[in-house]
Design a protein around this motif. Structure first.
Motif, PDB file in Angstrom:
ATOM      1  N   ASN A  16      46.027  35.121 -23.979  1.00 17.15           N
ATOM      2  CA  ASN A  16      44.766  35.010 -24.721  1.00 17.15           C
ATOM      3  C   ASN A  16      44.948  34.230 -26.027  1.00 17.15           C
ATOM      4  N   SER A  41      46.164  35.721 -18.941  1.00 13.10           N
ATOM      5  CA  SER A  41      45.118  35.637 -19.959  1.00 13.10           C
ATOM      6  C   SER A  41      43.746  35.728 -19.303  1.00 13.10           C
ATOM      7  N   ASP A  43      40.875  34.956 -21.337  1.00 13.92           N
ATOM      8  CA  ASP A  43      39.961  34.337 -22.303  1.00 13.92           C
ATOM      9  C   ASP A  43      39.789  32.833 -22.073  1.00 13.92           C
TER      10      ASP A  43
END
Length: 279
Positions: A16, A41, A43
């Motif tokens: 992220n 991740s 994001d």
């Protein structure tokens, strides 16, 4: 006969990091290969990396920093390795110094980088970070990550180390919430590390150590000269120390109960490997 141009592998581990990974990748685009190990991740970091040309991205579950960086190091195909964090940026001056250094006739096995810490978009001059340095450039054949630490991972170097003059820019403080989460995570990992090494919890350290950490960085290490930013950073670094001893107490309590005694050093210690527990 001229010496062949030395090739370099740039390595990063991520989770992220949108908002920072772009600058990091751009700053190391001079590397002959860029390898990123991402801890799933959510994001957009992974999707962004997939779109970047000349970037090889591998997704792998995160156990601890040493384990993840050791894996990343094994993926490098060149002997010279540049290891940076996703929130770090190689300046133009540092890039030039790196390339000149690795193509010199005489080189050390590894090189320390001093770092310029950024509190959001402003430099943090004191607060304990002013003399921070890490091995970031080294020969793969001369270095390995020691398995005795799972946070603030440490390289064992065969041969001499030297220090580069230009600094690496580190965007360590995105915002208060992010830095707090990071410090609490580090505190938990340090507790696991100390538990494995047999260190014992006591209430005196739980109280005294965080207070000393704050006073040392704020007064002796001149954190007060960073004003409000210094207060925030020194407090959160002290909070990390408190978290370490708080978690160490929890781990010791778990071990006292027979039903958990076999699990505490395997499952609860962030899935440390049997090899690490035996070392």
């Amino acid at each position: 006969m001229s010496t062949p141009k030395q090739k370099i592998s740039a390595l990063i581990i991520t989770y992220n990091e949108m908002g920072y990974i772009q600058k990091c990748i751009d700053s190391i685009s001079f590397a002959d290969e860029i390898i990123v190990v991402d801890s799933f991740s959510d994001d957009g970091t992974f999707e962004y990396l997939l779109k970047r040309k000349h970037v090889k991205v591998i997704q792998r579950p995160f156990k601890n920093f040493t384990d993840q960086k050791s894996f990343a190091l094994r993926q490098a195909t060149n002997d010279w390795v540049l290891f940076v964090d996703a929130d770090e940026v190689v300046t133009d001056q540092l890039r030039t110094e790196i390339l000149v250094t690795i193509n010199s006739k005489q080189t050390a096995s590894a090189y320390w980088f001093y770092r310029k810490f950024m509190y959001q978009k402003k430099p943090l001059h004191f607060s304990g970070w002013q003399t921070d340095k890490n091995h970031r450039l080294f020969k793969k054949s001369k270095a390995r990550f020691t398995n005795k630490k799972i946070v603030h991972e440490t390289l064992q170097i065969e041969g001499e180390s030297a220090c580069l003059n230009a600094k690496l820019t580190h965007y360590c403080f995105k915002d208060y919430k992010d830095y707090k989460a990071k410090m609490l995570h580090y505190g938990s990992l340090r507790a696991q590390e100390e538990f494995v090494r047999g260190k014992k919890f006591n209430y005196i350290k739980l109280i005294i150590k965080p207070i000393w950490k704050f006073l040392y960085n704020f007064i002796i290490r001149l954190g007060f000269l960073d004003f409000k930013r210094g207060i925030n950073v020194c407090y959160l670094n002290a909070l990390s120390v408190y978290k370490r001893y708080h978690e160490l107490r929890k781990l010791e309590k778990m071990e006292r109960f027979p039903i958990f005694s076999k699990l505490s050093r395997k499952s609860e210690l962030n899935r440390l490997s049997e090899k690490r527990l035996a070392s």
